[in-house]
Design a protein around this motif. Structure first.
Motif, PDB file in Angstrom:
ATOM      1  N   ARG A  83       0.992   4.755   4.809  1.00  0.00           N
ATOM      2  CA  ARG A  83       1.129   4.690   6.266  1.00  0.00           C
ATOM      3  C   ARG A  83      -0.093   4.013   6.892  1.00  0.00           C
ATOM      4  NH1 ARG A  83       6.185   6.568   8.415  1.00  0.00           N
ATOM      5  NH2 ARG A  83       5.224   7.809  10.072  1.00  0.00           N
ATOM      6  N   ASN A  84      -1.127   3.746   6.061  1.00  0.00           N
ATOM      7  CA  ASN A  84      -2.330   3.079   6.552  1.00  0.00           C
ATOM      8  C   ASN A  84      -2.719   2.000   5.543  1.00  0.00           C
ATOM      9  OD1 ASN A  84      -3.307   5.009   8.877  1.00  0.00           O
ATOM     10  ND2 ASN A  84      -2.871   6.372   7.172  1.00  0.00           N
ATOM     11  N   GLY A  85      -1.938   0.949   5.455  1.00  0.00           N
ATOM     12  CA  GLY A  85      -2.148  -0.033   4.396  1.00  0.00           C
ATOM     13  C   GLY A  85      -2.908  -1.258   4.855  1.00  0.00           C
ATOM     14  N   PRO A  86      -2.994  -2.273   3.980  1.00  0.00           N
ATOM     15  CA  PRO A  86      -2.437  -2.381   2.624  1.00  0.00           C
ATOM     16  C   PRO A  86      -3.342  -1.782   1.563  1.00  0.00           C
ATOM     17  CG  PRO A  86      -3.516  -4.436   3.212  1.00  0.00           C
ATOM     18  CD  PRO A  86      -3.695  -3.503   4.377  1.00  0.00           C
ATOM     19  N   CYS A  87      -2.771  -1.452   0.408  1.00  0.00           N
ATOM     20  CA  CYS A  87      -3.564  -0.911  -0.696  1.00  0.00           C
ATOM     21  C   CYS A  87      -4.340  -2.036  -1.372  1.00  0.00           C
ATOM     22  CB  CYS A  87      -2.669  -0.180  -1.703  1.00  0.00           C
ATOM     23  SG  CYS A  87      -1.710  -1.268  -2.791  1.00  0.00           S
ATOM     24  N   VAL A 107       0.834  -6.428   4.528  1.00  0.00           N
ATOM     25  CA  VAL A 107       0.365  -7.773   4.870  1.00  0.00           C
ATOM     26  C   VAL A 107       1.210  -8.269   6.040  1.00  0.00           C
ATOM     27  CG1 VAL A 107       0.228 -10.151   4.090  1.00  0.00           C
ATOM     28  CG2 VAL A 107      -0.480  -8.324   2.557  1.00  0.00           C
ATOM     29  N   TRP A 110       0.110  -6.369   9.341  1.00  0.00           N
ATOM     30  CA  TRP A 110      -1.088  -6.854  10.041  1.00  0.00           C
ATOM     31  C   TRP A 110      -0.827  -8.220  10.672  1.00  0.00           C
ATOM     32  CZ3 TRP A 110      -5.654  -4.494  11.295  1.00  0.00           C
ATOM     33  CH2 TRP A 110      -5.894  -3.240  10.712  1.00  0.00           C
ATOM     34  N   LYS A 114      -0.917  -8.882  14.771  1.00  0.00           N
ATOM     35  CA  LYS A 114      -1.777  -9.882  15.406  1.00  0.00           C
ATOM     36  C   LYS A 114      -1.039 -10.605  16.538  1.00  0.00           C
ATOM     37  CE  LYS A 114      -3.191 -13.589  13.108  1.00  0.00           C
ATOM     38  NZ  LYS A 114      -3.956 -14.453  12.161  1.00  0.00           N
ATOM     39  N   LEU A 120      -2.827  -4.898  17.380  1.00  0.00           N
ATOM     40  CA  LEU A 120      -4.038  -4.621  16.608  1.00  0.00           C
ATOM     41  C   LEU A 120      -4.674  -3.307  17.027  1.00  0.00           C
ATOM     42  CD1 LEU A 120      -5.687  -8.140  16.234  1.00  0.00           C
ATOM     43  CD2 LEU A 120      -4.635  -6.740  14.465  1.00  0.00           C
ATOM     44  N   ILE A 123      -2.492  -0.671  15.253  1.00  0.00           N
ATOM     45  CA  ILE A 123      -2.485  -0.614  13.784  1.00  0.00           C
ATOM     46  C   ILE A 123      -3.812  -0.066  13.265  1.00  0.00           C
ATOM     47  CG2 ILE A 123      -3.345  -2.938  13.216  1.00  0.00           C
ATOM     48  CD1 ILE A 123      -1.037  -3.140  11.162  1.00  0.00           C
ATOM     49  N   ARG A 124      -4.843  -0.096  14.103  1.00  0.00           N
ATOM     50  CA  ARG A 124      -6.157   0.432  13.706  1.00  0.00           C
ATOM     51  C   ARG A 124      -6.206   1.958  13.767  1.00  0.00           C
ATOM     52  NH1 ARG A 124      -8.743  -4.089  17.162  1.00  0.00           N
ATOM     53  NH2 ARG A 124      -9.069  -5.725  15.619  1.00  0.00           N
ATOM     54  N   VAL A 125      -5.188   2.575  14.349  1.00  0.00           N
ATOM     55  CA  VAL A 125      -5.185   4.032  14.501  1.00  0.00           C
ATOM     56  C   VAL A 125      -4.798   4.697  13.174  1.00  0.00           C
ATOM     57  CG1 VAL A 125      -4.055   5.952  15.688  1.00  0.00           C
ATOM     58  CG2 VAL A 125      -4.685   3.890  16.950  1.00  0.00           C
TER      59      VAL A 125
ATOM     60  N   SER B 131      -5.662   5.611  -2.929  1.00  0.00           N
ATOM     61  CA  SER B 131      -4.201   5.681  -2.882  1.00  0.00           C
ATOM     62  C   SER B 131      -3.652   5.733  -4.310  1.00  0.00           C
ATOM     63  CB  SER B 131      -3.619   4.476  -2.146  1.00  0.00           C
ATOM     64  OG  SER B 131      -3.993   4.534  -0.788  1.00  0.00           O
ATOM     65  N   ASP B 150      -1.886   8.920   1.861  1.00  0.00           N
ATOM     66  CA  ASP B 150      -2.495   7.687   1.390  1.00  0.00           C
ATOM     67  C   ASP B 150      -4.006   7.895   1.506  1.00  0.00           C
ATOM     68  OD1 ASP B 150      -3.391   6.889   4.077  1.00  0.00           O
ATOM     69  OD2 ASP B 150      -1.293   6.383   4.451  1.00  0.00           O
ATOM     70  N   ILE B 152      -6.262   6.895   3.369  1.00  0.00           N
ATOM     71  CA  ILE B 152      -6.833   7.081   4.704  1.00  0.00           C
ATOM     72  C   ILE B 152      -6.436   8.425   5.324  1.00  0.00           C
ATOM     73  CG2 ILE B 152      -6.777   6.140   7.055  1.00  0.00           C
ATOM     74  CD1 ILE B 152      -6.923   3.341   5.795  1.00  0.00           C
ATOM     75  N   PRO B 191      -4.773  -9.213   1.421  1.00  0.00           N
ATOM     76  CA  PRO B 191      -5.069 -10.229   2.424  1.00  0.00           C
ATOM     77  C   PRO B 191      -6.543 -10.196   2.827  1.00  0.00           C
ATOM     78  CG  PRO B 191      -4.081  -8.289   3.446  1.00  0.00           C
ATOM     79  CD  PRO B 191      -4.222  -7.985   2.000  1.00  0.00           C
ATOM     80  N   TRP B 194      -7.700  -9.229   6.343  1.00  0.00           N
ATOM     81  CA  TRP B 194      -7.605  -7.860   6.865  1.00  0.00           C
ATOM     82  C   TRP B 194      -8.409  -6.837   6.070  1.00  0.00           C
ATOM     83  CZ3 TRP B 194      -6.071  -8.638  11.450  1.00  0.00           C
ATOM     84  CH2 TRP B 194      -5.060  -9.559  11.753  1.00  0.00           C
ATOM     85  N   ARG B 195      -9.112  -7.277   5.030  1.00  0.00           N
ATOM     86  CA  ARG B 195      -9.830  -6.324   4.188  1.00  0.00           C
ATOM     87  C   ARG B 195     -10.918  -5.564   4.951  1.00  0.00           C
ATOM     88  NH1 ARG B 195      -6.816  -4.135   0.691  1.00  0.00           N
ATOM     89  NH2 ARG B 195      -5.504  -5.688  -0.293  1.00  0.00           N
ATOM     90  N   ARG B 198      -9.376  -2.907   7.118  1.00  0.00           N
ATOM     91  CA  ARG B 198      -8.954  -1.699   6.401  1.00  0.00           C
ATOM     92  C   ARG B 198     -10.167  -0.823   6.095  1.00  0.00           C
ATOM     93  NH1 ARG B 198      -6.296   0.381   1.562  1.00  0.00           N
ATOM     94  NH2 ARG B 198      -5.145   2.186   2.314  1.00  0.00           N
ATOM     95  N   LYS B 201     -11.066   1.082   9.092  1.00  0.00           N
ATOM     96  CA  LYS B 201     -10.153   2.205   9.305  1.00  0.00           C
ATOM     97  C   LYS B 201     -10.546   3.398   8.417  1.00  0.00           C
ATOM     98  CE  LYS B 201      -5.194   2.801  10.017  1.00  0.00           C
ATOM     99  NZ  LYS B 201      -3.855   2.222   9.984  1.00  0.00           N
TER     100      LYS B 201
END
Lengths: 210, 327
Positions: A83-87, A107, A110, A114, A120, A123-125, B131, B150, B152, B191, B194-195, B198, B201
């Motif tokens: 629920r808080n990705g990506p891995c 991917v 995000w 954008k 954004l 999605i940061r929450v 994860s 997960d 986070i 990606p 976005w690393r 993450r 976060k």
């Protein structure tokens, strides 16, 4: 459907506006819906929700929709249910670690976020773990119930047992109240399995008491 | 030989729970070292497929002299091994600091919250929230994947247990766990855009330290660190850069194809291919990487993952000279 799902994240901004508009309309209907009874509405609305969101987003009916906080890419399509990705396993080109033929859900999320107006920021929450009791129930009704209850500030309707989760994930509670629900759930909204278990517990209790 | 002060062996039944020093979350040596501003070293232990405790101590032997904490992996790559909790417990008894790794793949929220109370009671001060790899890559691909949390949501849950003294359900803990919370990052994997987000976060969710996956592409990592510095994240979280010695070009190719989330640039593989002694070259490369990491602003330490090459960890760290400020 996979292709439709990708189309939706590519047009995340348009879907964001549609969602915002619909939410306003439904929120104003809260008193009416309350009058009809959320319990009575649960099954038919859940069926419509499953058909439409299933077609558009490959919705898995987790009951706690966070599409607007995930760039309109449904996180339940992630094989790890993140629920808080990506891995950290994303493959070259942005493909899924577990299912290499599929684009990574996060991917897409995000990238979709954008393009959105509040994508954004949302999605940061930090999102809480999924409450598996609510699988199969209507997220739409839950959002209206939660937002309605917040407006009414009728604290009596809120379940104190869930308040710690709401505090731990305070920002998610504010922005995605359906992912951290506090309002009392109508019986019809609880997962069938959970309801069955509850009824079987009740019937055993009844048998024992008799 | 570098002299590193080792903590006293810990017996959970004859001692009161370890008390964190002022300004610290845990009594872990790793946290003390990082907060002092010293360059930290953590090392990954290759867990045995055995029920013999001596195998754990043997595996830890080449790491203890240089590592501030030893990571006990939690069925990494979805392969079955001795559990992380048991390894951490054995290391505590031997007086070694350890990092308890939790993969969300194998256990649900009920099991994990209980395990964290357990490791804290056993004297383990560090927890790394992951994860986890999918079950399909491991030795038992038919297993049920759990993924209840997960990384986070798990971080936020453990932070709530530690800081608020409650389970996620709201039930009170009589003694909250004194733990230093860690998370992973994979800066060289898609990606790339976005690393850093993450990682941010994870910091918001509660991470105190970060251990990255293998970094063989320093250019990409430098860019990643630059983004973190711009956001001031390097001051909010301790970042330990992941490094490791490669055995050969063949091993490197195998790793990047078969292990999820590993990026090894062709120029690194070529360098090993051309070397007369690829094993030595891999070690040399690793020493260079450790030195390079030391130079990057915002990197607080290194995390060495020397799978099946643990015997080299001592030499690598000594040769790199990063522990010189400890004397």
């Amino acid at each position: 459907m996979y292709a439709v799902r990708l189309f939706c994240t590519r047009h995340a901004r348009a879907f964001e506006s549609v969602y915002k508009g619909l939410e306003k309309v439904f929120l104003s209907l809260h008193p009416l819906l309350k009058g009809i009874g959320y319990n009575r509405l649960e099954r038919p609305v859940a069926m419509i929700e499953q058909m439409s969101k299933g077609f558009l987003f490959d919705c898995k009916m987790c009951g706690q929709c966070v599409l607007s906080s995930a760039g309109m890419s449904c996180p339940m399509n992630c094989p790890k249910n993140i629920r808080n990705g990506p891995c950290g396993g994303v493959r070259d080109g942005g493909f899924c670690e577990v299912r290499p033929e599929m684009r990574c859900v996060w991917v897409e999320a995000w990238n979709g976020a954008k393009t959105m107006q509040n994508g954004l920021e949302r999605i940061r929450v930090v999102q809480p773990p999924v409450n598996r009791e609510l699988k199969g129930s209507s997220s739409w009704l839950r959002i209206i119930r939660e937002k309605g209850a917040m407006k009414e500030a009728s604290k009596r309707q809120l379940d104190p047992a869930k308040s710690e989760l709401a505090q731990a994930f305070a920002k998610a509670r504010k922005l995605e109240p359906a992912a951290v629900p506090l309002a009392k759930e109508p019986v019809a909204a609880l997962a069938e399995q959970a309801v069955k278990e509850q009824t079987s517990v009740h019937s055993t209790q009844e048998t024992t008491s008799q | 030989m570098i002299k590193v002060q080792q903590p006293e062996p810990y017996d959970p039944l004859s001692q009161v729970p370890l008390v964190p020093p002022p300004g610290h979350y845990s009594a872990s040596k790793l946290e003390r070292v990082l907060r002092k501003g010293l360059f930290a070293v953590t090392a990954e232990l290759n867990p045995p497929d055995s029920a013999d405790p001596r195998d754990v101590l043997k595996a830890a032997e080449p790491l203890v002299e240089v590592a501030d904490a030893i990571n006990a992996t939690d069925a990494s790559g979805a392969n079955c091994h001795m559990s992380s909790m048991a390894i951490c417990s054995l290391l505590s008894r031997a007086g070694q600091g350890s990092v308890f790794q939790i993969s969300c793949r194998d256990r649900n929220r009920i099991a994990i919250q209980g395990d964290v109370l357990g490791v804290a009671a056993l004297g383990v001060g560090n927890v790394l929230c992951l994860s986890g790899d999918g079950v399909g890559v491991g030795d038992q691909p038919g297993a049920k994947a759990v993924f209840d949390f997960d990384a986070i949501s798990l971080l936020r849950t453990l932070k709530t247990m530690r800081n608020e003294g409650v389970f996620l359900s709201g039930r009170k803990l009589t003694t909250p766990p004194n733990i230093f919370l860690g998370a992973a990052a994979n800066p060289c994997i898609q990606p790339l855009e976005w690393r850093a987000e993450r990682l941010a976060k994870k910091v918001t969710a509660g991470a105190d330290f970060i251990q990255t996956n293998y970094i063989f592409d320093v250019d990409v990592f430098e860019k990643f660190m630059e983004t973190l510095r711009k956001e001031g994240l390097h001051k909010k979280v301790f970042i330990l850069a992941g490094v490791g010695p490669l055995a050969s070009a063949k091993a490197a190719r195998w790793m990047r194809t078969n292990v999820p989330g590993i990026h090894i640039p062709d120029r690194v593989v070529d360098r090993l291919e051309k070397a007369d002694n690829p094993g030595e070259e891999g070690k040399k490369l690793c020493i260079e990487l450790v030195r390079q990491m030391r130079q990057i602003e915002g990197v607080a330490g290194v995390h060495i993952m020397a799978y099946r090459r643990e015997h080299m960890v001592n030499e690598i760290i000594e040769a790199s000279g990063v522990l010189a400020d400890r004397q």
